[in-house]
Design a protein around this motif. Structure first.
Motif, short mmCIF file in Angstrom:
data_model
loop_
_atom_site.label_atom_id
_atom_site.label_comp_id
_atom_site.label_asym_id
_atom_site.label_seq_id
_atom_site.Cartn_x
_atom_site.Cartn_y
_atom_site.Cartn_z
N ALA A 62 84.93 15.70 -19.90
CA ALA A 62 83.95 15.33 -20.93
C ALA A 62 84.24 16.12 -22.21
N PRO A 63 85.35 15.80 -22.89
CA PRO A 63 85.70 16.55 -24.10
C PRO A 63 84.72 16.29 -25.23
N TRP A 64 84.69 17.23 -26.20
CA TRP A 64 83.81 17.07 -27.36
C TRP A 64 84.64 16.81 -28.60
N CYS A 65 84.21 15.83 -29.37
CA CYS A 65 84.81 15.54 -30.67
C CYS A 65 83.65 15.18 -31.59
N GLY A 112 89.76 17.96 -34.83
CA GLY A 112 89.58 18.90 -33.73
C GLY A 112 89.10 18.20 -32.48
N PHE A 113 89.49 18.74 -31.32
CA PHE A 113 89.19 18.14 -30.01
C PHE A 113 88.97 19.28 -29.04
N SER A 114 87.81 19.36 -28.40
CA SER A 114 87.51 20.45 -27.48
C SER A 114 87.50 19.98 -26.04
N LEU A 115 88.18 20.75 -25.18
CA LEU A 115 88.17 20.47 -23.75
C LEU A 115 86.90 20.94 -23.07
N GLN A 116 86.08 21.72 -23.79
CA GLN A 116 84.88 22.32 -23.22
C GLN A 116 85.24 23.25 -22.06
N GLY A 117 86.25 24.08 -22.29
CA GLY A 117 86.71 25.03 -21.28
C GLY A 117 88.19 24.86 -21.02
N ALA A 118 88.94 25.95 -21.05
CA ALA A 118 90.40 25.87 -20.88
C ALA A 118 90.79 25.24 -19.56
N GLY A 119 90.03 25.54 -18.50
CA GLY A 119 90.35 25.02 -17.18
C GLY A 119 90.33 23.50 -17.10
#
Length: 376
Positions: free
Chosen positions: A225-228, A262-269
């Protein structure tokens, strides 16, 4: 690990797969090596010289599970398939469903005129967006993020796209100073890239100490569930900067570089859970955190940011998607002290300083390998 479902209409497909598939049978189907044809299996992600350390057992709930005593990898059937095939959770669920012929009936259709039941993340998102429309709460969003160097333009875009709100929930049961107490904070709302449906809400607290020193808390699915801030802007972008957290993705957007988002994985794992196919046709820049090596645990001796960046790099290259890394050696403040992430750089050096860092991609000779050899 694959999270359990909270679907009141019945178990999810992921639940059914984990409940019904025997991990030993799956390991054999995936051709995991098993010395002597009995006992533990070898982990396919480790060197062939390593011993068989992956054991399979039944949990207290009767479900089949696995645990690798050397690497710490663990979980159920879906996690085991991801380990064996090196794929994301969505692919594992789809292929396991076909492999074992396990399907789940869709929930019963709502009666005419009946509104479908809203999920908890959707309900929280509605509250956070409503709060963001109130002038006083809206001002608090801008005040906090301005203090982190984020530009008004980037903030307003996310607010307009309903991916940023204000959460003021406080638990009546958990006292202040303990994890779960809550408190005011900005809410990053992760939405589905195609449908716009709310997948998760991550709150970044203004005062982490009031929440037991836990600075963020998520309701909903973090994995996959990435955040953009703006998925339409993502679709038009030529370059995507992949970060660990939403505030870092928002920091990228603050630079307002043409064709970059920008694109966030919401946590590196979540590098292992992301469906990287959304990046097809784009240039990816991996901007994971500049972490020191872990002293203990599964990643002992590794820098977590670089460890997961390599996982993402492998997945992207496997899909023929160009991927480059940023040079952590340049992430320094005015006193030459290391900075941990993109937002730290934004606060220390401003928009122009961060923009310069984003443009310095892999200046070393061997792709994916830092020139000074200081990153494990």
């Amino acid at each position: 690990m694959t999270p359990p479902s909270n679907n009141k209409n019945g178990p999810s497909l992921a639940d059914e797969l984990n409940a019904r598939i025997d991990c030993e049978d799956l390991a054999l189907r995936l051709n995991f090596e098993r010395p002597g044809d009995r006992g533990n299996f070898k982990n396919p992600q480790t060197a062939k010289s390593h011993s068989a350390t992956l054991s399979i057992f039944r949990g207290d709930d009767g479900r089949s599970r696995f645990f690798d005593h050397r690497t710490g990898d663990k979980g159920g059937a879906i996690d085991l398939y991801m380990l064996g095939r090196g794929c994301d959770a969505a692919t594992a669920i789809r292929e396991l469903s076909d492999m074992y012929g396990i399907k789940v009936a869709p929930p019963p259709a709502a009666k005419t005129g009946e509104r479908p039941e809203r999920s908890l993340p959707e309900w929280i998102a509605d509250k956070c967006l409503a709060a963001a429309r109130e002038s006083g709460q809206r001002d608090r969003i801008f005040e906090y993020l301005r203090g982190r160097g984020v530009t008004d333009k980037a903030i307003q875009r996310a607010v307009d796209k309903h991916t940023l709100g204000f959460n003021d929930y406080v638990s009546s049961k958990v006292p202040a100073g303990e994890a779960g107490h809550g408190g005011p904070g900005v809410a990053f709302i992760a939405r589905h890239i195609d449908t716009g449906a709310v997948l998760a809400v991550e709150t970044r607290y203004f005062d982490p100490a009031a929440n037991g020193k836990v600075k963020t808390q998520t309701q909903g699915e973090k994995a996959g569930a990435p955040w953009c801030a703006d998925w339409r802007r993502f679709a038009a972008a030529r370059t995507v900067v992949v970060c660990e957290s939403a505030i870092n993705a928002l920091s990228v957007d603050s630079c307002d570089i043409a064709g970059m988002v920008g694109f966030s994985l919401q946590g590196a794992g979540n590098a292992r859970n992301c469906d990287w196919r959304v990046m097809l046709g784009k240039q990816v820049v991996l901007a994971f955190d500049n972490d020191p090596p872990e002293e203990q645990g599964k990643l002992a001796g590794y820098c977590p940011g670089m460890y997961y960046a390599w996982q993402a790099h492998e997945a992207l290259v496997g899909l023929d998607i160009p991927a480059l890394m940023l040079d952590h050696d340049e992430w320094l403040d005015d006193d030459r002290e290391p900075l941990n992430d993109l937002n730290d750089i934004l606060q220390a050096k401003g928009v122009d300083g961060l923009a310069a860092v984003l443009k310095k991609q892999e200046p070393w000779l061997v792709p994916g390998l830092h020139g000074k050899g200081s990153k494990g």
